[in-house]
Design a protein around this motif. Structure first.
Motif, PDB file in Angstrom:
ATOM      1  N   THR A 135       0.628  10.229  -1.300  1.00 46.50           N
ATOM      2  CA  THR A 135       1.850  10.779  -0.702  1.00 46.50           C
ATOM      3  C   THR A 135       3.104  10.092  -1.233  1.00 46.50           C
ATOM      4  N   GLU A 161       5.822  -2.406  -1.878  1.00 49.85           N
ATOM      5  CA  GLU A 161       5.548  -2.595  -0.464  1.00 49.85           C
ATOM      6  C   GLU A 161       5.429  -4.083  -0.161  1.00 49.85           C
ATOM      7  N   ASP A 164       3.747   7.045  -1.452  1.00 51.53           N
ATOM      8  CA  ASP A 164       4.179   6.009  -0.529  1.00 51.53           C
ATOM      9  C   ASP A 164       3.129   4.910  -0.522  1.00 51.53           C
ATOM     10  N   THR A 173      -6.935   6.948  -3.781  1.00 52.15           N
ATOM     11  CA  THR A 173      -5.941   8.028  -3.677  1.00 52.15           C
ATOM     12  C   THR A 173      -6.209   9.106  -4.720  1.00 52.15           C
ATOM     13  N   THR A 223       2.218   3.210   3.136  1.00 52.87           N
ATOM     14  CA  THR A 223       1.341   4.015   3.987  1.00 52.87           C
ATOM     15  C   THR A 223      -0.117   3.838   3.566  1.00 52.87           C
ATOM     16  N   ASN A 276      -1.406   0.458   4.526  1.00 54.61           N
ATOM     17  CA  ASN A 276      -1.564   0.303   5.969  1.00 54.61           C
ATOM     18  C   ASN A 276      -2.800   1.033   6.485  1.00 54.61           C
ATOM     19  N   VAL A 277      -3.138   2.161   5.857  1.00 53.90           N
ATOM     20  CA  VAL A 277      -4.365   2.862   6.229  1.00 53.90           C
ATOM     21  C   VAL A 277      -5.544   1.924   6.044  1.00 53.90           C
ATOM     22  N   ILE A 292       8.105   2.280   0.300  1.00 56.87           N
ATOM     23  CA  ILE A 292       7.272   3.246  -0.393  1.00 56.87           C
ATOM     24  C   ILE A 292       6.888   2.734  -1.770  1.00 56.87           C
ATOM     25  N   THR A 319      -5.449  -1.239   8.692  1.00 54.20           N
ATOM     26  CA  THR A 319      -5.710  -0.936  10.094  1.00 54.20           C
ATOM     27  C   THR A 319      -7.212  -0.796  10.352  1.00 54.20           C
ATOM     28  N   ARG A 330       5.709  -2.466   4.391  1.00 50.40           N
ATOM     29  CA  ARG A 330       6.909  -1.630   4.420  1.00 50.40           C
ATOM     30  C   ARG A 330       7.336  -1.319   2.991  1.00 50.40           C
TER      31      ARG A 330
END
Lengths: 553, 676
Positions: free
Chosen positions: A64, A152, A66, A41, A69, A72-73, A149, A76, A147
């Motif tokens: 961001t 998590e 979060d 990041t 998020t 999860n990037v 921000i 996936t 889940r």
């Protein structure tokens, strides 16, 4: 990674400027994982290069605010059957590799809890402050997403989709360093977390987990009243067997106690004990509160219960030493407070045998024996209770040195001759040399020797020699102190840390500490003259017990 | 047999001294049976004169035999057992009334025995004992000593046949004057020894043997017996708690705080409702300087409900209220919690308004809270509600604590000062506040009525008073009531004072110097430093006394100056040397203090006061080095150093709590001496 018998594991991480730790982390899982995905990041150091070196698949993503998020990037993109989540300052214990691989073969489970050992320092050998079971390896399925921000979580999304999902508590050990640093993270970082959590809570005001997290942040800020509000909110909202339910209770007790609400804290303890009768931490905490409030007998029985239970079962968040050496140590302190020497020695011995805090507990034993005129029994006690430790030359010499520093010269000498160690011959000679020398000068002895020799001379009838030396030494120290002050003063003009490191102040500090130790040893030698028939004998004995223990670097 | 008739049974042997008061208290009994086991004094005659049925029998080293003999002759429904050194306090007709309403299944009643143990009425120990029971052929006493009827009653009717009552008996036999008058202790000892030969492991006998040793002042033997008994006694025995209490009292007497603490901390789980045990633990902890824990333990003593003694605890009067509250007050005072202290002393006085330590405590607390003396005086009046001279003395004693001279001086009426104690206190106050004429008048009035000892003190004060009034010679009336030798000494001193002092060395007779030194001390006490100075100008031998007295009365700076000059002339005694060392420490000169006390230590290597003083100096030096190290340390070291620093400070605090330092009689003595 050839001939890999287990279904593939993908390591997923998010990082930002982790060059310091990342290599260790990736090194530790090299032979275990089949794919590495690193979400960066915005690192500005060599993080990306290091990750590339280990063959990581790097995804750059703008931050961001979060965490979920970003995680999860990463997941996936994962191709493995299993997702393993680690932080850069974490490391897989090398003894746990096989167990982790074994876990991966058990596809009947949806996820595994790994045990996170939070170390107080940056070394693997540094003491563990807490051990926390966390869901860190889980099946790679599209619906398994993080889940929140902040803080998590994955567990909720697994159990939402598969209410009967089997989760297993493994004993796989993950080392997490710099925990102590984390606990003292700058206030603004905590403040940042608070802000994030406020956003999270405004989105889902009834999320018990985020209330719990908020409470943790407030506790770190020392705002226990606010923490308590969130703890209660979380308790109200969470379902019966929430994984952090026991922590809510532990933290509730901590907050109550920190707020000075002793009776409420004790009530909370009792409540928590009925709900979690095997959770050692609560028993220890209750014992500590009772002890601090001078309820010695009650404290003793509840701490004994903690020792009986032993370390908390694996699914509890627990602090190292509770139910083992810390609880025994506190029982020793209680026995000392009561004045029960033999009982205190028994508890400290138990504590020392749990290893972790060997020196602290064993030094208390030696001190108690000295103050109850059992100095001569010290070598035998050590041989009987700590035969293994005594075999190590290093520990042995340390004990001998410690005993001499604490004024137990006879015990030190006996131990020395019994064990026939070489190194301590020099030490032995050093504290006796003073008595033989007619007109001693401080310049003839090192400071360490003086610290041993002056009280020795004093204790064995050479008081004048002792004072002669001590006063010479004090004069010398005062001179050095003056010179040092001058140097420091001049340094204000020419600041050059390379040419003038902090040496003068450090050696001066050590000298001051040694002088203080010498005066303490003289105090003890003097107080030991008190007659047992004196009405103040017991008070003076307590004074001798509470004098600072010698410290060996 | 009369319904509810009461017979009183007594056994005697040479009880002439106490028997009359015993029989007096039960003279309206329906029957008095006295079994005499061989009196050589007038016991039998006395008993007959009260109408007792006297039966003589041989003494067979067994108390149960005469007791059971009496039972055989009983003609009454109820039987009351008394000893000759006891007295029934509850009037007999009230007792009868109570018995008339008692349920028929009740066979026996326990009564409260109040044991007086010293002249102070608050020093008493109470316990419940079974002394009143229905006449029954099956009841018999058992045991050759400390004979008991209880087991035979329980055997027949069970425990429920016994009830408690508030009937009261006073026992005088433990008063020192009676305890030593008689050979009871020796007799008990012989009896117990004989029984122990047969059953050496009988815990009840061992317990009583311990008590007997204790009465004979043999504490070590008592300790051994009681410890032995404690090992053997079953937990459910009713005397077990009392045994622990007695053992702990001995531990405390012998300074064995360690075994006491360990024993009580365990036993208080079992006997948490026994106030005496809490109180003993508290005393032990207080003695060790563990004030906070002592406070807790005293508080536990106050939370015991007295009056409901389901077990037969022997309990000391006030041990659940005025005594612990007073100690809590003193601890609060030491810890600087003055408001708490005042509240606690007040609480203590609610239970015993005449308890001197609480009166003094409340007085000094209110003084520390800046309450005006006259308000404190009014409060004391209200609390004590004085009726007798003794009551007034209590108030004056309390007022002396705070140097409330104006208030004390108000007791100058004839009715008060006819008591010499009050006279002296009033005159000290009058002279202190310079009401010299009034003091003189009082001395003049009271002199003829004083005993010789009181006269000596009065003359000292009056002489100082007169010199202060008029530096010229003492007046003639001063000598009127004085023995001739005393006159001569005062005349001598008086004449010397009249001539100008010079630097020549004089040699005065020892009795003169003795008088001068007493006068110097009195002058400081009476706040008349001019007189003291005048005396030492002529008699330099008084200097040391002058400086020492000044020091103890709080004028440490003036004292230090004189002490230093005496030091140069090598004229200090040990006491004054210690004072000088204390001044060094109080001023924070620890290195000099250490050197000074080390010198004294060489002359007195085992003197605990000096050892403690040197240790305190050493610890302060250690403290200063750690503080310096802290100034140079980084974060890594500083937490250790802070830890060590706090240990050293706690050690100093604890040492200061041993009371090594001379108590300075300052106007305020409330806070602990601190040296930081």
């Amino acid at each position: 990674m050839i001939n890999n018998p287990h279904p593939p594991i993908t390591l997923c991480m998010i990082v930002k400027n982790e060059a310091e730790h990342l290599a260790n982390c990736l090194e530790s899982i090299q032979e275990v994982v089949d794919e590495i995905i690193v979400v960066d990041t915005g690192s500005t150091d060599s993080t990306i290069q290091i990750a590339q070196h280990y063959g990581a698949n790097i995804i750059s993503l703008p931050w961001t605010s979060d965490f979920a998020t970003a995680r999860n990037v990463g997941i996936t993109q994962a191709k493995g059957t299993w997702i393993l989540v680690l932080d850069a300052d974490e490391e897989l214990d090398q003894g746990s590799k096989d167990e982790l691989k074994l876990c991966a073969m058990h596809l009947q489970y949806e996820g595994f809890f790994l045990r996170i050992h939070n170390h107080t320092g940056k070394e693997k050998s540094s003491p563990t402050a807490t051990v926390n079971p966390i869901l860190r390896m889980f099946r790679n399925r599209p619906e398994h997403l993080f889940r929140g921000i902040i803080h998590e979580q994955i567990a909720a999304s697994i159990t939402d989709h598969r209410p009967n999902a089997a989760l297993h508590l493994s004993t796989v050990m993950i080392h997490h360093y710099g925990y102590a640093d984390h606990t003292v993270i700058e206030k603004d970082k905590i403040q940042r977390n608070v802000t994030l959590l406020e956003i999270a809570l405004s989105r889902s005001p009834n999320d018990p987990f985020q209330h719990f997290n908020m409470a943790v942040e407030y506790m770190r800020l020392g705002e226990h009243q606010k923490a308590l509000t969130h703890i209660h909110k979380s308790m109200e909202l969470s379902v019966a067997d929430t994984s952090y339910g026991h922590l809510l209770h532990k933290y509730e007790i901590r907050c109550r106690y920190a707020l000075g609400e002793i009776d409420e804290a004790l009530n909370c303890c009792n409540e928590a004990i009925t709900m979690y009768p095997e959770y050692t931490d609560i028993f220890h905490l209750k014992g500590a509160i009772l002890f601090a409030n001078r309820k010695l007998q009650e404290a003793k029985s509840v701490l004994m219960k903690a020792v009986e239970l032993g370390p908390a079962p694996t699914h509890y968040h627990t602090e190292t030493g509770l139910g083992t050496y810390l609880s025994c140590n506190m029982l020793g302190q209680i026995a000392e407070e009561v004045g029960h020497d033999s009982e205190a020695i028994t508890w400290y011995t138990k504590s020392a045998l749990f290893q972790s805090d060997w020196v602290q507990s064993s030094n208390r034993i030696l001190r108690i024996m000295k103050c109850s005129n059992q100095e001569q029994d010290i070598p035998e006690l050590l041989a009987n209770q700590f035969p293994l430790q005594i075999q190590s030359t290093e520990i042995r010499n340390e004990i001998i040195h410690w005993l001499a520093l604490d004024g137990s010269y006879q015990a030190a000498q006996t131990l020395n001759t019994q064990l026939d160690t070489n190194m301590t011959d020099e030490l032995k000679a050093s504290w006796r040399s003073l008595i033989s020398s007619d007109q001693p000068f401080t310049s003839d002895f090192s400071q360490e020797t003086l610290t041993l020799a002056i009280p020795y001379a004093y204790q064995f009838g050479q008081e004048n020699k002792a004072f002669n030396l001590l006063r010479q030494w004090e004069l010398r120290y005062q001179n050095e102190s003056r010179i040092c002050a001058d140097i420091l003063h001049s340094q204000e003009h020419v600041q050059d840390p390379v040419l003038q490191p902090n040496k003068p102040t450090e050696s001066l500090m050590n000298e001051a500490i040694l002088l203080s130790r010498t005066w303490i040893a003289l105090t003890d030698a003097l107080l030991s003259r008190t007659e047992p028939t004196s009405p103040h004998y017991s008070a003076i004995r307590r004074v001798r017990l509470m004098l600072p223990l010698p410290r060996i670097k | 047999m009369n319904e509810h008739s009461i017979g009183v049974h007594i056994i005697t042997k040479d009880e002439a001294e106490l028997l009359p008061q015993c029989l007096e208290s039960v003279q309206h009994a329906d029957e008095i049976i006295v079994i005499d086991t061989g009196s050589k004094d007038s016991s039998i005659l006395i008993a007959r004169s009260y109408g007792a049925h006297v039966i003589s029998m041989d003494w067979e080293n067994n108390f149960s035999k005469p007791r059971n003999e009496a039972l055989r002759h009983a003609n009454t429904e109820w039987i009351l057992i008394l000893d000759a050194d006891e007295r029934l306090l509850t009037p007999l007709h009230i007792l009868k009334e109570q018995l008339s309403s008692i349920e028929s299944q009740i066979q026996a009643v326990t009564v409260t025995v109040d044991n007086l143990v010293s002249r102070q009425p608050e020093n008493r120990v109470t316990h419940q004992a079974l002394r009143l029971f229905r006449s029954d052929r099956d009841y018999e006493f058992r045991g050759i000593i400390h004979e008991q009827i209880e087991p035979s009653i329980i055997d027949k009717h069970g425990l429920s046949a016994i009830t408690n009552s508030d009937t009261q008996i006073i026992h005088l036999g433990y008063l020192p004057q009676y305890l030593h008058n008689k050979n009871k202790v020796a007799r008990n000892h012989a009896l117990l020894q004989q029984s122990l030969m047969e059953t050496p492991d009988d815990p009840f006998l061992l317990y009583n043997m311990g008590v007997t040793h204790c009465q004979a002042g043999q504490l070590e033997q008592a300790q051994l017996c009681l410890e032995h008994s404690l090992m053997l006694v079953p937990h459910n025995q009713s005397y077990r708690a009392n045994l622990i209490r007695d053992l702990c009292k001995i531990y405390l007497e012998l300074n064995l705080t360690k075994p006491l603490d360990i024993l009580l901390i365990h036993e208080l789980n079992r006997y948490s409702d026994y106030p005496d045990l809490h109180f003993l633990l508290a005393q032990s902890l207080e003695r060790q300087g563990l004030l906070e824990r002592a406070y807790d333990a005293y508080q536990n003593a106050t939370s015991c409900t007295i009056g409901i003694l389901h077990q037969r605890y022997i309990t000391e009067l006030g041990v659940a209220h005025f005594l612990p509250y007073c100690h809590m007050g003193m601890i609060a005072q030491q810890l600087g919690r003055i408001e708490d202290a005042a509240r606690l002393f007040h609480l203590s006085l609610q239970f015993n308004p005449l308890y001197t330590p609480s009166l003094k405590g409340i007085t000094s607390s209110f003084d520390a809270l800046d309450v005006p003396n006259k308000d404190i005086h009014a409060l004391l009046q209200q609390l004590v509600n004085p009726q007798t001279t003794e009551d007034h003395i209590l108030i004056i004693e309390a007022l002396k604590e705070i140097h409330a001279h104006e208030s004390i001086a108000s007791y100058s009426q004839q009715s008060y000062v006819s008591n010499p104690r009050i006279l002296f206190d009033v005159c000290i106050s009058l002279i202190t506040i310079s009401h010299l004429e009034e003091a003189s008048v009082l001395f003049n009035q009271q002199m003829p009525h004083l005993s010789y000892e009181d006269l000596i003190v009065a003359c000292q004060m009056w002489a100082i008073c007169q010199w202060q009034q008029d530096p010229k010679e003492l007046q003639d009336n001063f000598y009127v009531n004085m023995p001739l030798d005393m006159c001569k000494r005062y005349e001598f001193v008086d004449q010397i004072l009249q001539i100008p002092s010079d630097t020549t060395k004089h040699h005065y007779p020892p009795d003169i110097l003795e008088l001068v030194i007493t006068l110097v001390r009195q002058s400081v006490l009476l706040h008349q430093p001019e007189i003291a100075q005048r005396l030492i100008e002529h008699f330099p031998e008084g200097k040391l006394t002058y400086a020492s007295t000044l020091y103890v009365h709080g004028d440490t700076m003036a004292a230090a100056e004189i002490l230093l000059s005496l030091l140069q002339q090598d004229l200090l005694d040990d006491e004054a040397s210690i004072y000088l060392g204390e001044i060094l420490i109080d001023k924070g000169h620890y290195a000099q203090g250490a050197a000074w006390f080390e010198q004294l230590l060489q002359a007195h290597p085992r003197n605990e006061k000096i050892i403690t003083a040197v240790s305190i100096c050493y610890l302060h030096l250690a403290e200063s080095y750690i503080t310096e190290a802290l100034g140079l340390a980084d974060n890594h070291h500083s937490s250790h150093l802070h830890e060590d620093l706090s240990s050293i400070r706690s050690a100093i605090l604890l040492l200061n709590r041993t009371g090594w330092h001379t108590t300075i009689n300052l106007k305020r003595t409330t806070t602990e001496v601190r040296h930081d």
